[in-house]
Scaffold this active site. Structure first.
Site, PDB file in Angstrom:
ATOM      1  N   TRP A 183     -29.328  78.241  56.685  1.00 28.74           N
ATOM      2  CA  TRP A 183     -29.454  79.392  55.780  1.00 28.74           C
ATOM      3  C   TRP A 183     -28.177  80.217  55.913  1.00 28.74           C
ATOM      4  O   TRP A 183     -27.700  80.456  57.020  1.00 28.74           O
ATOM      5  CB  TRP A 183     -30.662  80.269  56.119  1.00 28.74           C
ATOM      6  N   GLU A 224     -32.175  76.214  53.138  1.00 27.54           N
ATOM      7  CA  GLU A 224     -33.125  77.286  52.812  1.00 27.54           C
ATOM      8  C   GLU A 224     -32.624  78.155  51.661  1.00 27.54           C
ATOM      9  O   GLU A 224     -31.559  78.762  51.728  1.00 27.54           O
ATOM     10  CB  GLU A 224     -33.352  78.162  54.048  1.00 27.54           C
ATOM     11  N   LYS A 226     -33.082  81.322  48.704  1.00 31.61           N
ATOM     12  CA  LYS A 226     -33.508  82.727  48.730  1.00 31.61           C
ATOM     13  C   LYS A 226     -33.213  83.371  47.385  1.00 31.61           C
ATOM     14  O   LYS A 226     -32.225  83.042  46.732  1.00 31.61           O
ATOM     15  CB  LYS A 226     -32.752  83.451  49.849  1.00 31.61           C
ATOM     16  N   ASP A 257     -39.184  79.550  52.302  1.00 27.98           N
ATOM     17  CA  ASP A 257     -39.580  80.723  53.082  1.00 27.98           C
ATOM     18  C   ASP A 257     -40.528  81.540  52.211  1.00 27.98           C
ATOM     19  O   ASP A 257     -40.190  81.906  51.073  1.00 27.98           O
ATOM     20  CB  ASP A 257     -38.325  81.522  53.461  1.00 27.98           C
ATOM     21  N   HIS A 260     -39.217  84.593  50.288  1.00 22.27           N
ATOM     22  CA  HIS A 260     -37.948  84.490  49.560  1.00 22.27           C
ATOM     23  C   HIS A 260     -38.095  84.353  48.062  1.00 22.27           C
ATOM     24  O   HIS A 260     -37.183  83.901  47.380  1.00 22.27           O
ATOM     25  CB  HIS A 260     -37.133  83.312  50.095  1.00 22.27           C
ATOM     26  N   HIS A 284     -40.934  78.196  56.170  1.00 29.01           N
ATOM     27  CA  HIS A 284     -40.799  79.411  56.952  1.00 29.01           C
ATOM     28  C   HIS A 284     -41.982  80.283  56.561  1.00 29.01           C
ATOM     29  O   HIS A 284     -41.963  80.949  55.533  1.00 29.01           O
ATOM     30  CB  HIS A 284     -39.475  80.132  56.662  1.00 29.01           C
ATOM     31  N   ASP A 292     -38.748  93.329  51.457  1.00 24.98           N
ATOM     32  CA  ASP A 292     -38.477  92.714  52.754  1.00 24.98           C
ATOM     33  C   ASP A 292     -39.225  91.397  52.868  1.00 24.98           C
ATOM     34  O   ASP A 292     -40.368  91.287  52.425  1.00 24.98           O
ATOM     35  CB  ASP A 292     -38.906  93.654  53.880  1.00 24.98           C
ATOM     36  N   ASP A 294     -39.858  89.600  55.788  1.00 20.07           N
ATOM     37  CA  ASP A 294     -40.108  89.130  57.156  1.00 20.07           C
ATOM     38  C   ASP A 294     -41.140  89.928  57.939  1.00 20.07           C
ATOM     39  O   ASP A 294     -40.907  90.266  59.090  1.00 20.07           O
ATOM     40  CB  ASP A 294     -38.781  89.104  57.924  1.00 20.07           C
ATOM     41  N   ASP A 324     -41.183  82.661  60.437  1.00 20.07           N
ATOM     42  CA  ASP A 324     -39.950  83.448  60.306  1.00 20.07           C
ATOM     43  C   ASP A 324     -40.298  84.890  59.950  1.00 20.07           C
ATOM     44  O   ASP A 324     -40.561  85.191  58.786  1.00 20.07           O
ATOM     45  CB  ASP A 324     -39.039  82.830  59.233  1.00 20.07           C
TER      46      ASP A 324
HETATM   47  C1  RNT Z   1     -33.195  84.889  56.054  1.00 16.62           C
HETATM   48  C2  RNT Z   1     -33.824  83.574  56.290  1.00 16.62           C
HETATM   49  C3  RNT Z   1     -33.551  82.966  57.628  1.00 16.62           C
HETATM   50  C4  RNT Z   1     -33.566  83.949  58.768  1.00 16.62           C
HETATM   51  C5  RNT Z   1     -33.438  83.323  60.126  1.00 16.62           C
HETATM   52  C6  RNT Z   1     -33.177  84.326  61.190  1.00 16.62           C
HETATM   53  O1  RNT Z   1     -33.609  85.485  54.898  1.00 16.62           O
HETATM   54  O2  RNT Z   1     -35.201  83.673  56.084  1.00 16.62           O
HETATM   55  O3  RNT Z   1     -34.432  81.921  57.828  1.00 16.62           O
HETATM   56  O4  RNT Z   1     -34.710  84.756  58.731  1.00 16.62           O
HETATM   57  O5  RNT Z   1     -32.488  82.342  60.089  1.00 16.62           O
HETATM   58 ZN    ZN Z   2     -36.428  82.010  56.588  1.00 24.88          ZN
END
Ligand code: RNT
Ligand code: ZN
Length: 417
Positions: A183, A224, A226, A257, A260, A284, A292, A294, A324
């Site tokens: 990523w 990955e 986003k 993810d 994302h 993820h 946000d 995460d 994640d």
């Molecule tokens: C960031 C990605 C990635 C990170 C990690 C720390 O938006 O989700 O996976 O969260 O690599």
């Molecule tokens: Zn991620």
């Protein structure tokens, strides 16, 4: 034999044609890869570097975060004791055992990760890996593999290759392939004039990173995608279409993810769509909240939908499940325990679904019956099966894990000034 909450639940599920013992056996075979970075707010063990410009923001100042590799291992060890089953650890390159040395990211090798491999072996964990394309002067502009400067791109290409080699060595030594997930934060805060050239440069950089042949029995490459990040609101080089196309063309793993995407988009629909075209997936498992991506994973409809899709589509064998998220406002070990236990719980309830019956209703056009049954099975005594799994796995049952976290906080975390 005396009836217990579990035997009662077993009978309730049996009445629906579901074998709880078979579900528990399958559940035990699915590892979840815990992300090391919840333990120290994505800090890592390099001398310098902060998250500025990376689009990653760990907020909160709950005391007791891990400051050293030993502390992080101790905390992870505590977290694994609260989580039923055999799992994995997902490491970032910035978490190497650098022994106080400054080692350039393009020069790292397995030497900096051997102590992690040994530690993982001792705990029976598999390892996954990630190149770190942030918290570094050469990433400060917000561009890495798509940077207009060929020298900077080359540095990061070398980092990517170094990480694939480290991943392969981890996988070889531990006898289970490492997923090495790439990523990058690359993007722009405001509208670019040129959307094309950075993507052309990224594609060329990826080609260079993936050029060295590495045995997929030891290392699997994932990319990955986003939608946007903090500071890259207007343009992300590694967009969904970019990486989906790349993964299909090169038959790489795609990493989805859960945080994302646009908030109205969810993973369940993507999982089976993408698996028509790529060999395997990395997930993820995360939770987006507004902008946000995460937050600690909840036992919510999105998580349940993800796990249902993996079971219903028979995708568990082609999907690597990782977590994640990073929350610095609560006890970090609790954050691991809550999110991971939720992921396992959601997988269990998916494995307990009378899917064949639901499918028969659907294929027969009985959508009334499908809806009615989907709602009715929500009342089945799932909690007793989950508790039984925790009991058999020798981890705390119910909310008792929090007592362990509180005791650990008192004995260990509170002593970290
Ligand atoms: C960031 C990605 C990635 C990170 C990690 C720390 O938006 O989700 O996976 O969260 O690599
Ligand atoms: Zn991620």
């Amino acid at each position: 034999m005396a009836s217990t909450p579990y035997t009662f639940a077993q009978e309730s599920y049996a009445a629906q044609g579901v074998d709880t013992e078979a579900a528990l056996r399958r559940l035990a075979g699915v590892p979840i890869s815990l992300h090391c970075w919840q333990g120290d707010d994505v800090g890592g063990f390099e001398a310098a570097g902060d998250l500025a410009g990376s689009g990653l923001a760990a907020t909160g100042n709950y005391p007791g975060k891990a400051r050293t590799i030993d502390e992080l291992r101790q905390d992870l060890g505590q977290a694994y004791k609260l989580i039923p089953g055999k799992h994995r650890l997902n490491l970032h390159a910035s978490y190497g055992d650098f022994g106080g040395q400054k080692i350039e990211r393009n020069a790292i090798g397995v030497a900096q990760f051997q102590s992690w491999i040994d530690w993982a072996r001792a705990l029976g964990l598999g390892l996954d890996f990630n190149p770190t394309y942030f918290a570094h002067p050469k990433a400060a502009s917000g561009l890495t593999l798509s940077h207009p400067d060929a020298g900077i791109r080359q540095y990061w290409i070398e980092h990517g290759i170094a990480c694939r080699r480290i991943g392969a060595e981890m996988g070889r030594q531990l006898g289970s392939p490492t997923v090495t997930n790439l990523w990058i934060p690359d993007g722009y805060k405001d509208n670019p004039v040129d959307r094309k050239a950075p993507r052309e440069r990224l594609a060329a950089s990826l080609d260079a990173i993936f050029a060295p042949a590495i045995d997929p029995r030891h290392n699997l490459d994932a990319v990955e995608c986003k939608l946007f990040g903090i500071g890259s609101e207007s343009y992300v080089v590694g967009s969904h279409e970019f990486y989906l196309g790349y993964a299909v063309k090169k038959q790489k793993l795609l990493c989805l993810d859960a945080g994302h995407f646009h908030p109205t988009e969810t993973l369940p629909d993507k999982i089976c769509s993408v698996l028509q075209h790529v060999p395997e997936l990395l997930l993820h498992v995360s939770r987006g909240v507004r902008w946000d991506s995460d937050h600690v994973v909840l036992f919510d409809d999105h998580l349940r939908g993800i796990m249902e899709e993996l079971v219903r589509g028979d995708f568990l064998g082609r999907t690597h499940i990782g977590l994640d998220y990073f929350d610095a406002s609560i006890n970090r070990i609790a954050a691991w325990a809550i999110g991971t236990r939720n992921a396992i719980k959601a997988l269990l309830i998916a494995l307990l679904e009378p899917t064949a019956q639901l499918r028969a209703l659907e294929n027969g056009g009985d959508f009334t019956g499908r809806l009615a049954m989907l709602e009715e099975i929500k009342g089945l005594p799932f909690g007793a099966v989950w508790d039984e799994y925790c009991r058999r796995s020798n981890v705390p049952v119910g909310g008792a894990w929090l007592d362990d976290v509180r005791a650990y906080e008192k004995a260990v975390l509170s002593k970290r000034a």
